[in-house]
Design a protein around this motif. Structure first.
Motif: not given
Length: 334
Positions: A241-252
């Protein structure tokens, strides 16, 4: 930027085309079958081009194997427990194609459709889009409702790939699509355990022995914790489950030896990370794809959410439209 269209194969009297989109230093190839991403040719820090996804040069290899490589998945990505669900006081029974369960929309899901494709070239030559459309019929896949689905692949001159889903239905149904591209930034020279992965995620779904979610979210720890860059391990088939801002790159995803990296921006609440342990497929050219040959980063809503409404909701009503988008940013660091 430029685009080339060519015949890729034929199926049931229909032509399947390939679309090759070139930027200054990369090439992205798509096919009508399954609205699939077929190839990404990407330079390393020395400028050497490699294909950095699992893809096939023969249409039959997409049809005759269960890896779902590059294909768009739906109506519902992942498993539905016991291949059944209740919606609007009616019980629906789906195809059992993964033991006693339903997987990735079944034999008549999006991954098996030949899409109608429209090429859209931006006048400023900074982006090219492929608008792919199809229809899902209740009589074919046994979900309620008939759907019109549009999947748009957009390549920009900055070497980003955006996949945008749009859908409507004439009856309340379930919809939770994803894309099943396997990345391998070493160009297939080795498995993906030489990659580094980072996720903005503090929890993942607990699953049973059949990979069915139990409805419990577990705090990430030890080898399941990817909040900082760390090596990919085999055995991942995990919904984070992703956290943080969906407008940012949350996976690298990073391959240090070549310098290749991908950063992912998505409005989806989950990413299913699958490192392909146990993969065993030989394509028509004799190339073998073994365990860990690629890693899939499947952005979507929660798998089997219909059985855990307290955690997520994948119902789509006839009065609603469905939209979601994910962008993969490709770059090479020195």
């Amino acid at each position: 930027m430029e685009i080339k269209k060519e015949v890729f194969g034929h199926l049931n009297g229909q032509t399947v085309n390939r679309y090759i989109i070139k930027t200054d230093d990369m090439r992205f190839s798509f096919i009508d079958y399954g609205a699939a991403l077929q190839k990404i040719e990407m330079p390393d820090r020395q400028g050497h081009l490699d294909n950095v996804i699992i893809g096939f040069d023969v249409l039959e290899d997409y049809i005759n194997n269960s890896t779902y490589a590059g294909l768009c998945i739906g109506r519902v990505g992942g498993r539905i427990a016991n291949a059944s669900f209740r919606l609007a006081d009616q019980l629906y029974h789906l195809e059992k194609n993964m033991g006693n369960h339903h997987m990735h929309g079944g034999a008549n899901g999006l991954s098996h459709h030949i899409f109608e494709t429209e090429i859209i070239e931006n006048h400023n030559k900074k982006e090219i889009a492929l608008k792919m459309t199809t229809e899902l019929k209740s009589e074919d896949d046994h979900y309620p409702g008939n759907m019109k689905v549009q999947i748009t692949h957009t390549i920009k001159s900055d070497n980003s790939w955006t996949i945008h889903y749009f859908a409507v239905t004439d009856q309340e149904t379930l919809f939770n699509p994803t894309n099943h591209t396997y990345f391998n930034l070493n160009g297939g020279a080795a498995d993906v355990t030489d990659h580094l992965l980072a996720l903005e995620s503090a929890s993942h779904l607990q699953t049973d022995d059949d990979q069915i979610p139990t409805g419990e979210l577990i705090a990430v720890q030890d080898d399941m914790d990817y909040r900082q860059l760390k090596p990919v391990r085999l055995g991942l088939d995990t919904a984070y489950r992703l956290t943080g801002d969906p407008c940012k790159k949350r996976i690298k995803l990073l391959h240090e030896a070549s310098g290749r990296q991908i950063k992912v921006q998505t409005d989806a609440p989950y990413v299913v990370v699958y490192s392909a342990e146990g993969m065993d497929f030989t394509d028509s050219t004799g190339h073998h794809f073994g365990s860990g040959a690629g890693i899939a980063l499947e952005t979507q809503s929660m798998p089997d959410a219909i059985h855990h409404p307290e955690l997520d909701d994948i119902r789509l009503k006839e009065t609603e439209t469905f939209q979601t988008a994910t962008t993969y940013h490709f770059s090479v660091h020195s």
